[in-house]
Scaffold this motif. Structure first.
Motif: not given
Length: 325
Positions: A262-290
């Protein structure tokens, strides 16, 4: 000229499947709740070749007779639709699980009655990935099935419905000598053909407004930094056509080329479209890997766009539709 029926034709993925089929010269029977609802289905009538070769049928997945009318005369069916409850869900088993299973049964029985040669059923990566007993060090492939019992106990009703429906469709095909192939896409992004927002584009729109709502699709809690599997809607539609047209296509196919947190997706969106207000919540690390593979569908000749291209085209379409300031 070959006739193919697409269920839920006005929907996000189904609309692109209709567009692909029309572009390849098929006659298309599209099932919709109301053919005269221009807001939901007007975009289908504007597709190239729609005037000559697209016929919309008023049909409901829970109304077997209406499905028989739409599927009559078809050589193939691409079953995309899933019954979606209107308004707030109070009893998910009755309102989500049971209709999903009953709807697929009705489609399969209508296909049997119409002597359809090939059926492609759109399932979901959620019919693959929710399996606590699958070994952690083993890559998930088409042999991995979501544990429907576990999903019902943990109230993941959409996952359970998709897994049960897909398994039943494949078994029905074997029992009744119908060629049934299933495709399991993941979170679908990309440009919409319709003007109404689907669940995944609501999620994308929410990210631009500072809200993380991935829990809308039963992945997990939104406060965790989870793996998000993604496929472009156009690539998904092409996968459905490959599954339909290739004589060697059989069984199920995972269809999701990209996965990132999720964090990486938000960062990618920020890089592509810097002018929006993205979530700033601290996300817990999930140990589940897909950890999964799409090798089987790649072997059919499938390829896909870059994630950046998918996201850029999604946003451009949202801007055109006036959904983003």
């Amino acid at each position: 000229m070959e006739i193919v029926c697409v269920t839920g034709a006005g929907g996000y993925v189904a609309s692109w499947a209709v567009k692909e089929l029309l572009g390849k010269g098929y006659i298309v029977h599209g099932t919709v709740r109301d053919p005269d609802d221009e807001k939901k289905n007007g975009h289908l009538k504007k597709l190239e070749h729609a005037k000559e070769r697209l016929h919309l049928f008023k049909a409901d997945l829970l109304d077997y007779a209406s499905l028989c009318t739409a599927i009559h005369g078809c050589t193939g069916v691409i079953h995309v639709a899933t019954p979606v409850p209107a308004g707030k869900v109070t009893d998910p088993q009755k309102e989500m699980l049971e209709p999903a299973i009953a709807g697929t049964r009705n489609v399969m029985n209508a296909c049997l009655k119409a002597k359809v040669n090939k059926v492609v059923v759109v399932s979901s990566i959620l019919a693959v990935a929710v399996n606590p007993s699958w070994p952690k060090d083993r890559t998930m492939d088409e042999n991995c099935w979501t544990d429907a019992e576990f999903c019902m106990k943990t109230e993941k009703w959409y996952c359970a419905g998709k897994a049960i429906s897909e398994r039943e469709a494949l078994e029905f095909g074997k029992k009744n000598n119908i060629n049934v192939v299933t495709v399991c896409p993941s979170v679908v992004f990309g440009p919409m053909l319709q003007s109404t927002l689907c669940t995944t584009n609501i999620i994308l729109l929410n990210l631009f407004k500072g809200k993380n709502s991935f829990n809308l699709i039963e992945f997990d809690k939104a406060e965790e930094d989870i793996d998000i599997p993604i496929v472009d809607v156009r690539d998904c539609a092409k996968a459905l056509l490959l599954a339909y047209e290739k004589p060697e296509a059989e069984g199920r196919y995972l269809c999701s080329p990209h996965v990132l947190r999720t964090k990486a997706l938000i960062q990618l969106l920020k890089n592509l479209f810097p002018h929006y207000n993205y979530p700033t919540d601290q996300l817990r690390v999930s140990n589940e890997e897909l950890n999964y593979t799409c090798e089987k569908i790649m072997n059919l000749g499938w390829n896909y766009r870059s994630l950046e291209k998918t996201l850029v085209d999604s946003v451009e379409r949202m801007k055109e539709a006036g959904l983003l300031n």
